[in-house]
Design a protein around this motif. Structure first.
Motif, PDB file in Angstrom:
ATOM      1  N   ILE B 237       1.151  -1.736  -0.034  1.00 20.65           N
ATOM      2  CA  ILE B 237      -0.144  -0.039  -0.019  1.00 20.65           C
ATOM      3  C   ILE B 237       0.895   1.086   0.463  1.00 20.65           C
ATOM      4  CG2 ILE B 237      -2.323  -1.187   0.636  1.00 20.65           C
ATOM      5  CD1 ILE B 237      -1.269   0.011   4.024  1.00 20.65           C
ATOM      6  N   THR B 238       0.094   2.883  -0.570  1.00 22.99           N
ATOM      7  CA  THR B 238       1.395   3.832  -0.839  1.00 22.99           C
ATOM      8  C   THR B 238       1.435   4.175   1.162  1.00 22.99           C
ATOM      9  OG1 THR B 238       0.128   4.366  -2.241  1.00 22.99           O
ATOM     10  CG2 THR B 238       1.029   5.830  -1.565  1.00 22.99           C
ATOM     11  N   SER B 239       0.638   4.132   1.417  1.00 17.96           N
ATOM     12  CA  SER B 239       0.402   5.581   3.303  1.00 17.96           C
ATOM     13  C   SER B 239      -1.172   4.449   3.883  1.00 17.96           C
ATOM     14  CB  SER B 239       0.275   6.419   2.926  1.00 17.96           C
ATOM     15  OG  SER B 239      -0.417   6.985   2.947  1.00 17.96           O
ATOM     16  N   MET B 240      -0.840   5.354   5.134  1.00 14.39           N
ATOM     17  CA  MET B 240      -1.272   4.867   5.911  1.00 14.39           C
ATOM     18  C   MET B 240      -1.727   6.082   6.760  1.00 14.39           C
ATOM     19  SD  MET B 240      -0.692   1.748   8.553  1.00 14.39           S
ATOM     20  CE  MET B 240       0.507   1.276  10.050  1.00 14.39           C
ATOM     21  N   LEU B 241      -3.642   6.228   7.063  1.00 11.03           N
ATOM     22  CA  LEU B 241      -3.692   7.528   8.231  1.00 11.03           C
ATOM     23  C   LEU B 241      -4.259   7.061   9.424  1.00 11.03           C
ATOM     24  CD1 LEU B 241      -5.708   9.473   5.684  1.00 11.03           C
ATOM     25  CD2 LEU B 241      -3.467   9.703   5.236  1.00 11.03           C
ATOM     26  N   ILE B 242      -2.881   7.208  10.662  1.00 10.02           N
ATOM     27  CA  ILE B 242      -3.401   7.309  11.754  1.00 10.02           C
ATOM     28  C   ILE B 242      -4.167   8.093  12.739  1.00 10.02           C
ATOM     29  CG2 ILE B 242      -2.358   6.201  13.696  1.00 10.02           C
ATOM     30  CD1 ILE B 242      -0.205   4.456  11.633  1.00 10.02           C
ATOM     31  N   GLN B 243      -5.459   7.306  13.755  1.00  6.27           N
ATOM     32  CA  GLN B 243      -5.688   8.389  14.732  1.00  6.27           C
ATOM     33  C   GLN B 243      -5.307   7.730  15.540  1.00  6.27           C
ATOM     34  OE1 GLN B 243      -9.685   9.012  14.441  1.00  6.27           O
ATOM     35  NE2 GLN B 243      -9.484  11.162  15.531  1.00  6.27           N
ATOM     36  N   TYR B 244      -4.483   7.901  17.117  1.00  7.65           N
ATOM     37  CA  TYR B 244      -4.158   8.051  18.418  1.00  7.65           C
ATOM     38  C   TYR B 244      -5.314   7.244  19.648  1.00  7.65           C
ATOM     39  CZ  TYR B 244       0.578   9.590  16.978  1.00  7.65           C
ATOM     40  OH  TYR B 244       1.578   9.907  16.452  1.00  7.65           O
ATOM     41  N   ARG B 245      -5.074   6.485  19.705  1.00 12.55           N
ATOM     42  CA  ARG B 245      -5.695   6.576  21.056  1.00 12.55           C
ATOM     43  C   ARG B 245      -5.547   7.629  22.130  1.00 12.55           C
ATOM     44  NH1 ARG B 245      -9.153   2.252  21.337  1.00 12.55           N
ATOM     45  NH2 ARG B 245      -7.708   0.333  20.058  1.00 12.55           N
ATOM     46  N   SER B 246      -4.267   7.831  22.305  1.00 14.88           N
ATOM     47  CA  SER B 246      -4.395   8.594  23.446  1.00 14.88           C
ATOM     48  C   SER B 246      -3.079   9.517  23.075  1.00 14.88           C
ATOM     49  CB  SER B 246      -4.098   7.826  24.857  1.00 14.88           C
ATOM     50  OG  SER B 246      -1.664   7.684  24.585  1.00 14.88           O
ATOM     51  N   PRO B 247      -3.264  10.803  23.798  1.00 14.91           N
ATOM     52  CA  PRO B 247      -1.949  11.779  23.100  1.00 14.91           C
ATOM     53  C   PRO B 247      -0.689  11.144  23.495  1.00 14.91           C
ATOM     54  CG  PRO B 247      -3.129  12.626  24.353  1.00 14.91           C
ATOM     55  CD  PRO B 247      -3.797  11.013  24.382  1.00 14.91           C
ATOM     56  N   MET B 248      -0.457  10.432  23.961  1.00 12.91           N
ATOM     57  CA  MET B 248       0.657   9.317  24.051  1.00 12.91           C
ATOM     58  C   MET B 248       1.570   8.584  22.758  1.00 12.91           C
ATOM     59  SD  MET B 248       2.525   9.021  26.973  1.00 12.91           S
ATOM     60  CE  MET B 248       3.806   7.199  26.566  1.00 12.91           C
ATOM     61  N   GLY B 249       0.648   8.874  22.167  1.00 12.46           N
ATOM     62  CA  GLY B 249       0.854   8.401  20.452  1.00 12.46           C
ATOM     63  C   GLY B 249       1.652   9.142  20.250  1.00 12.46           C
ATOM     64  N   ALA B 250       1.334  10.453  20.254  1.00  9.70           N
ATOM     65  CA  ALA B 250       2.185  11.297  19.641  1.00  9.70           C
ATOM     66  C   ALA B 250       4.043  11.325  19.910  1.00  9.70           C
ATOM     67  CB  ALA B 250       1.858  12.875  20.136  1.00  9.70           C
ATOM     68  N   VAL B 251       3.615  10.634  21.061  1.00  8.15           N
ATOM     69  CA  VAL B 251       5.348  11.215  22.080  1.00  8.15           C
ATOM     70  C   VAL B 251       6.360   9.247  21.284  1.00  8.15           C
ATOM     71  CG1 VAL B 251       6.622  10.079  24.306  1.00  8.15           C
ATOM     72  CG2 VAL B 251       4.479  11.962  23.757  1.00  8.15           C
ATOM     73  N   GLN B 252       5.248   8.628  21.491  1.00  9.23           N
ATOM     74  CA  GLN B 252       5.885   6.575  21.311  1.00  9.23           C
ATOM     75  C   GLN B 252       6.009   6.457  19.554  1.00  9.23           C
ATOM     76  OE1 GLN B 252       4.717   3.766  23.590  1.00  9.23           O
ATOM     77  NE2 GLN B 252       4.499   5.324  25.920  1.00  9.23           N
ATOM     78  N   MET B 253       4.243   6.648  18.861  1.00 11.26           N
ATOM     79  CA  MET B 253       4.425   5.764  17.437  1.00 11.26           C
ATOM     80  C   MET B 253       5.818   6.263  15.812  1.00 11.26           C
ATOM     81  SD  MET B 253       2.239   3.648  17.655  1.00 11.26           S
ATOM     82  CE  MET B 253       2.099   3.854  16.050  1.00 11.26           C
ATOM     83  N   PRO B 254       6.021   7.724  16.255  1.00 15.14           N
ATOM     84  CA  PRO B 254       6.872   8.111  15.547  1.00 15.14           C
ATOM     85  C   PRO B 254       7.989   7.563  15.408  1.00 15.14           C
ATOM     86  CG  PRO B 254       5.377  10.151  15.994  1.00 15.14           C
ATOM     87  CD  PRO B 254       5.182   9.232  17.031  1.00 15.14           C
ATOM     88  N   ARG B 255       8.392   8.056  17.336  1.00 16.36           N
ATOM     89  CA  ARG B 255       9.986   7.645  17.356  1.00 16.36           C
ATOM     90  C   ARG B 255       9.502   6.111  16.745  1.00 16.36           C
ATOM     91  NH1 ARG B 255      12.551   8.670  22.288  1.00 16.36           N
ATOM     92  NH2 ARG B 255      10.499   8.335  23.169  1.00 16.36           N
ATOM     93  N   MET B 256       9.167   5.082  17.411  1.00 17.57           N
ATOM     94  CA  MET B 256       9.023   3.759  17.541  1.00 17.57           C
ATOM     95  C   MET B 256       8.666   3.282  15.335  1.00 17.57           C
ATOM     96  SD  MET B 256       7.451   0.701  17.061  1.00 17.57           S
ATOM     97  CE  MET B 256       5.110   1.716  16.983  1.00 17.57           C
ATOM     98  N   ILE B 257       8.182   3.634  14.543  1.00 13.81           N
ATOM     99  CA  ILE B 257       7.917   3.583  13.165  1.00 13.81           C
ATOM    100  C   ILE B 257       9.672   4.007  13.051  1.00 13.81           C
ATOM    101  CG2 ILE B 257       7.184   4.221  11.324  1.00 13.81           C
ATOM    102  CD1 ILE B 257       4.160   4.213  13.089  1.00 13.81           C
ATOM    103  N   ASN B 258       9.710   5.268  12.636  1.00 12.96           N
ATOM    104  CA  ASN B 258      11.029   5.640  12.474  1.00 12.96           C
ATOM    105  C   ASN B 258      12.333   5.030  12.656  1.00 12.96           C
ATOM    106  OD1 ASN B 258      10.186   7.843  10.239  1.00 12.96           O
ATOM    107  ND2 ASN B 258       9.839   9.181  12.398  1.00 12.96           N
ATOM    108  N   ALA B 259      12.437   4.724  13.772  1.00 11.71           N
ATOM    109  CA  ALA B 259      13.584   3.982  14.262  1.00 11.71           C
ATOM    110  C   ALA B 259      14.271   2.423  13.956  1.00 11.71           C
ATOM    111  CB  ALA B 259      14.162   4.147  15.851  1.00 11.71           C
TER     112      ALA B 259
END
Lengths: 211, 414
Positions: B237-259
């Motif tokens: 697929i080309t991409s996916m659009l994600i909605q977080y369950r909690s603001p914690m997502g903004a802290v952890q998700m990008p770093r987790m995915i990028n690393a």
């Protein structure tokens, strides 16, 4: 009607004008004569409340002109003193009628177009009311300034060299007009001039050069 | 007769001068207005289209490009990611929802987007005719796309490879139009939506060439309403659009995915802000240019009034002799300056809207971005106030000169 007491005027220490005592009664006409530089215009400006004298009092009716505040004096002048100058100073951005309305507006009297037409009609200018100032001849323009001076039924009319830039014919007309209108409104008329054509028409004369 | 009509008569008595000053003023105001209209509408539209999307996950590359391609459908995609890897991310407990997108084809310049019904719900899209897709190769068109392509329910077309008009056509598999969306001002208006499997099917066909076997029978999509389609390990697929369950997502998700993965995660909020700060330099320069024009207009008003006042000192003295106070003359001159610049301001606002509308009409893409000259924003009031203030400042010195006119001296000068 108008009286002067201990009047003097000068620039710095130099005394230009000094009149200890003078009085002109209601409906009286006075001709102020004198060469240029003798202080005719200065005297007229002082009488008109345009120029604060160094010393002395100017009383018109019961009003001491220079005890008024600047703003009050402007209002008083607009309502009670009609001024006519050598050149017809009209506001060229306005029509003839609006020039007269302006005199009513600035003096704080009610704006009355009927009165404007009435005065213009008296001076044979009724048909010029809507015209631009520039389209009028010199003589006509001077007649408009007289109409403007008469508009608010002044108690005092001051004319500074009203005939100087007019030809004989117009000069005669303007003097007659001033005299007859002053009589009509029972106003005191003071004319400052060095124009010989005017001299013989007035009994009461004040010569500033002589004093 | 009053001060306003008196000032107005003076303005009328020198039409050329007035016209020049009004024009100069309106030019500056028009530029500022175009900038205001453009940036406020762009900002609003960008904000509208990223609502509900916390994170975009796609192939590595420029994060801004990822956002532009997958949220706003302006830029080209950064590439594709493996379906399995994407699915793995969605199992994270911080992910509330994920909408898959498959891009790559267009028809007539309008992008064909493989996704599910959640994507339409995200933008609150409503169907205006027909129905939403459930079978592969059935498509639903956005309102603008349908109007421009002149397609209606029941029509068929071949998609073209790539994202611009001239690319090669996939002339094997036809898309069937089964629904059209109502116009709602979002990106949906300019898209052609279908199942992800439809996009795969069109591409697979090119590679495998089923010998003579026609795909007559309709296949039901495996995840047309929500979730990810079933695919093998080859599928992308080309991409996916994600909605977080909690603001914690903004802290952890990008770093987790990028690393930890081969994918990259980008935040639309952060990237659009970055985009604006980049655009901001150009906007700021144009804006200061416009302010310079306004200052010059103010100067021009000042100079012409200052010069005119030399000829007008007799007029002013006469007005005083007729009973006008110093204050009245002051106000009279101020009013004149304010009328000129306010006229310029009003003309500038009209000009600005006209210019904006002309720009919007002459530039095809503007419809997609959603800009028009026919909306009014609150800032226009401030622009009008600025013009008023310019007039006030420009006429301050001439007005002060009028205030202190020495009547006796002026009248005696002859």
């Amino acid at each position: 009607m108008i009286s002067i007491d201990g009047l003097s005027f000068g620039y710095s220490d130099q005394k230009v004008l000094s009149i200890p005592q003078m009085e002109v009664k209601e409906a009286e006409h006075l001709l102020i004569l004198g060469n240029s530089g003798s202080g005719k215009t200065t005297l007229l400006h002082i009488l008109g409340g345009l120029l604060q004298p160094k010393e002395g009092k100017v009383v018109i009716g019961n009003t001491d002109l220079y005890s008024l505040s600047g703003h009050q004096r402007d209002k008083y002048r607009g309502q009670n003193i009609g001024l006519v100058f050598q050149k017809a100073h009209l506001i060229s951005a306005l029509s003839v009628g609006d020039n007269l309305l302006l005199a009513q507006y600035f003096s704080g009297t009610a704006q009355d177009k009927g009165r404007v037409y009435e005065v213009l009609e008296e001076l044979n200018l009724g048909h010029k009311a809507e015209k631009k100032v520039r389209s009028l001849s010199q003589g006509e323009q001077q007649r408009v300034t007289i109409a403007r001076a008469l508009l608010n039924r002044p108690r005092l009319i001051l004319a500074d060299e009203p005939t100087a830039s007019l030809d004989d014919d117009n000069a005669k007309k303007v003097i007659e007009l001033l005299k007859c209108q002053a009589e009509k409104y029972q106003a005191s008329l003071l004319i400052a001039t060095h124009d010989q054509r005017v001299k013989e028409q007035f009994e009461l004369q004040l010569n500033l050069s002589a004093s | 007769m009053n001060l306003i009509s008196l000032s107005w008569n003076y303005i009328k008595s020198k039409p050329l001068n007035t016209a020049l000053n009004v024009l100069l003023m309106s030019l500056g105001v028009a530029i500022i207005l175009v900038l205001i209209l453009l940036s406020s509408q762009l900002e609003e539209n960008l904000a509208k289209n990223k609502r509900g999307i916390d994170l975009v996950v796609g192939a590595k590359g420029s994060p801004l490009q990822l956002i532009l391609a997958n949220v706003y459908h302006i830029d080209f995609p950064t590439g594709n990611v493996k379906l399995d890897e994407a699915k793995a991310i969605t199992r994270n407990r911080l992910v509330k929802s994920a909408i898959p997108l498959a891009l790559g084809d267009n028809y007539g310049g309008f992008r064909i987007v493989g996704t599910n019904h959640d994507y339409i719900k995200l933008y609150q899209g409503e169907i205006s005719s027909g129905e939403l897709w459930s079978y592969n190769l059935d498509v639903v068109l956005g309102a603008n796309a349908a109007a421009r392509l002149q397609l209606s329910v029941g029509d068929e077309f071949f998609g073209a490879h790539g994202l611009s008009v001239t690319d090669l056509e996939h002339d094997e598999r036809k898309y069937h139009v089964i629904g059209i969306l109502e116009q709602n001002g979002s990106v949906l208006d300019n898209l052609i939506l279908t199942n992800i499997e439809s996009v795969w099917a069109v591409h697979d066909h090119d590679e495998e060439e089923h010998e003579g076997e026609e795909h007559e029978a309709k296949e039901l999509g495996s995840a047309f309403e929500t979730g990810f389609p079933e695919g093998d390990e080859e599928d992308e697929i080309t991409s996916m659009l994600i909605q977080y369950r909690s603001p914690m997502g903004a802290v952890q998700m990008p770093r987790m995915i990028n690393a930890n993965t081969n994918m990259q995660a980008a935040s639309p909020a952060f990237e659009t802000q970055r985009l604006f700060s980049l655009l901001g330099i150009g906007v700021d320069m144009l804006r200061s240019f416009a302010y310079i024009i306004i200052i010059i207009a103010g100067l021009s008003v000042f100079i012409s009034m200052y010069n005119a006042l030399k000829d007008r000192k007799y007029d002013l003295a006469i007005m005083r002799s007729l009973g006008a106070s110093r204050g009245k003359l002051f106000v009279h001159v101020i009013i004149e300056g304010v009328i000129i610049t306010t006229l310029g301001g009003i003309l500038g606002i009209i000009l600005g809207h006209g210019l904006m509308e002309m720009l919007a009409r002459s530039y095809e893409k503007s419809e997609e971005v959603g800009v028009t000259g026919l909306v009014f924003v609150n800032q226009e009031l401030y622009v009008l106030l600025i013009s008023l203030a310019v007039g006030l400042i420009a006429s301050l010195i001439p007005a002060f000169n009028a205030y202190k006119t020495d009547i006796s001296k002026v009248l005696a000068e002859e």
